[in-house]
Structures are given as C-alpha cells and as structure tokens.
Design an enzyme around this catalytic site. Structure first.
Site, PDB file in Angstrom:
ATOM      1  CG  ASP A   7     108.525  46.208  13.767  1.00  0.00           C
ATOM      2  OD1 ASP A   7     108.284  47.427  13.798  1.00  0.00           O
ATOM      3  OD2 ASP A   7     107.658  45.340  13.534  1.00  0.00           O
ATOM      4  CG  ASP A   9     103.008  48.641  16.006  1.00  0.00           C
ATOM      5  OD1 ASP A   9     102.377  48.411  17.043  1.00  0.00           O
ATOM      6  OD2 ASP A   9     103.261  49.783  15.583  1.00  0.00           O
TER       7      ASP A   9
HETATM    8  C1  XBP Z   1     103.588  49.758  12.322  1.00  0.00           C
HETATM    9  C2  XBP Z   1     102.722  50.866  11.930  1.00  0.00           C
HETATM   10  C3  XBP Z   1     102.151  51.758  12.953  1.00  0.00           C
HETATM   11  C4  XBP Z   1     100.986  51.262  13.734  1.00  0.00           C
HETATM   12  C5  XBP Z   1     100.237  52.399  14.360  1.00  0.00           C
HETATM   13  O1  XBP Z   1     104.550  49.478  11.312  1.00  0.00           O
HETATM   14  O2  XBP Z   1     102.493  51.104  10.771  1.00  0.00           O
HETATM   15  O3  XBP Z   1     101.718  52.872  12.276  1.00  0.00           O
HETATM   16  O4  XBP Z   1     100.129  50.507  12.898  1.00  0.00           O
HETATM   17  O5  XBP Z   1     101.033  53.297  15.059  1.00  0.00           O
HETATM   18  P1  XBP Z   1     105.958  48.796  11.693  1.00  0.00           P
HETATM   19  P2  XBP Z   1     100.792  54.884  14.937  1.00  0.00           P
HETATM   20  O6  XBP Z   1     105.652  47.648  12.603  1.00  0.00           O
HETATM   21  O7  XBP Z   1     106.517  48.348  10.371  1.00  0.00           O
HETATM   22  O8  XBP Z   1     106.825  49.824  12.366  1.00  0.00           O
HETATM   23  O9  XBP Z   1      99.306  55.095  14.882  1.00  0.00           O
HETATM   24  O10 XBP Z   1     101.411  55.459  16.182  1.00  0.00           O
HETATM   25  O11 XBP Z   1     101.459  55.367  13.678  1.00  0.00           O
HETATM   26 MG    MG Z   2     105.922  45.582  12.342  1.00  0.00          MG
END
Ligand code: XBP
Ligand code: MG
Length: 231
Positions: A7, A9
């Site tokens: 992953d 983020d």
């Molecule tokens: C991460 C997210 C992303 C970010 C923002 O979830 O939910 O939406 O917060 O990115 P994970 P965008 O780590 O579970 O993948 O604004 O580009 O959507």
């Molecule tokens: Mg995440």
C-alpha cells in the site's frame, strides 16, 4: 513468498496528516470554502477511502446538495491532487523509516514488488519516482484503475493479475483495517505496519502487526507469510 504488494498512503509514506490533509485544506481555501480538516477529525474521515469519496461524504454531511457536489468535487479534487504533487516535489512527504531498506532486501532476496493503492495515479507516479527511484514496483495499481476502492479487494485482484501469481504466494503490507480487509478478501495474507491514525484499528485478521519497519526484515515477513498459509 514470491511477491509483496505494498500500500502507499500510510505504509510506504507518511502521507495523510502532513500531505493529503494539507492539500485538501489548501484546495478548500483556494475555492473560497470555509472548511478546514484538523489533524484529529481527519483521522475519522480516513474511514472513507478515496479523496473524491471522502469529499462527497463530508460535503453531504455539511448539507451540500448532490447536484452541487457533482460539479464541485471533481474540480476540488483535481486541484488537491496538483497541490499534493507540489508537496511531494518540495520533499514534504517522506518515506516511512526503514521501508527503503526492506524494499532493497526483498529485491536482493528475489522477491517481486508491486503496489495496490486507492490514491490517484496523478500523484502516485511522481511520488514513487521521487522517493523510490530505482525500485521496480510492477504492477502499480492505483485508484484510477481499480473500479472500487478499498476495503473492496479489486486493487489487490488486479495486482495479482499483473504479477501472474496465485494469492497464496503473495504477501500484502498495509497500514489500516481498510487495507487489511481488501488484501484478505483477495486471499492475500497481510502484515500491517500501523501509524498514529491506525493504531486503534481492528487488525485481528493480520498475519503480523508491527509499529514500524525497523521491526521487519525478509525472514520475519517470510515467517508471517508461512504461518498465514498454514492457517
Ligand atoms: C488511501 C486513500 C487515499 C488518500 C488520498 O487509502 O484513501 O484516498 O487518502 O488520495 P489506502 P486521493 O492507503 O488504503 O490506499 O485523493 O488521490 O484519492
Ligand atoms: Mg493505507
């Protein structure tokens, strides 16, 4: 364990509190909107994955009609993506400590690397280039390709398809319950490396829970993967 799907983020990078949150707030300000997401409430908003989905849910809660949101959210989110790209280019978004070493060790051990994120390709690619140059993630599945965001397993299913490996030979590394559920629903055992926003998540399905990448090495990941396969 032939491959590890990461992953982005909260896992490869500390991106939410001082990255996405800041970019959302700047976009609100530029659009003349009165909203600001503080550190604590933003943690609750993270339950909704995907920036556009998060904006829709929040603005609906503020009483904004669906018609207005349909027009505003894509524009707001496009600007947020641009602002987040700038934060990445300025070096404001950092790799989590110890993750780079683990990636290099996995590659040296012959393990393939891939990415499954719900974030947008518009910032994911420049971020990987800047912070993980030379690390061959393949495939990189983003929220632009996956039809439904985590906790739906579609990003993981697409990553498995790109790797051409069965789920049983792959390990996922995530930071949150949403990511864990997505990986498990695709049949992929999952190690969770928590952060401040996710430390209280329900992680009962995890193959292993760690508080930082300093606790992990290739042998530890292999043991966690093997134990998960044994059930
Ligand atoms: C991460 C997210 C992303 C970010 C923002 O979830 O939910 O939406 O917060 O990115 P994970 P965008 O780590 O579970 O993948 O604004 O580009 O959507
Ligand atoms: Mg995440």
């Amino acid at each position: 364990m032939d491959a590890v799907i990461f992953d982005v983020d909260g896992t490869l990078v500390d991106s939410e509190r001082d990255g996405h949150r800041v970019a959302f707030n700047l976009a609100f300000e530029e659009h003349g909107l009165p909203y600001r997401w503080d550190v604590q409430p933003y943690g609750d908003l993270l339950a909704i994955t995907g920036g556009q989905q998060r904006l829709h849910a929040f603005l609906e809660g503020q009483g904004m009609p669906a018609e207005e949101r349909r027009d505003l959210v894509p524009r707001l989110h496009a600007r947020k993506t641009e602002l987040f790209r700038q934060l990445v280019a300025e070096g404001q978004v950092k790799a989590r400590p110890g993750v780079h070493r683990l990636l290099v060790d996995l590659l040296e051990a012959g393990v393939r690397l891939a990415v499954a994120t719900t974030g947008s390709r518009g910032w994911v690619e420049p971020l990987l280039e800047r912070l993980f140059a030379g690390i061959p993630f393949d495939p990189v599945i983003t929220g632009d390709e996956a039809p439904i965001r985590k906790p739906d397993p579609s990003a993981y299913r697409m990553a498995l398809g790109g790797l051409g490996r069965p789920a049983s030979e792959v390990l996922a590394v995530e930071d949150s319950a949403n990511g864990l559920v997505a990986a498990c629903a695709a049949g992929v055992a999952c190690v969770v490396v928590v952060n401040d926003y996710t430390a209280d998540d329900d992680l009962s399905g995890a193959a292993l829970v760690a508080t930082g990448f300093e606790e992990l090495d290739v042998a530890t990941l292999r043991r966690a993967h093997e134990a998960a396969q044994r059930g």
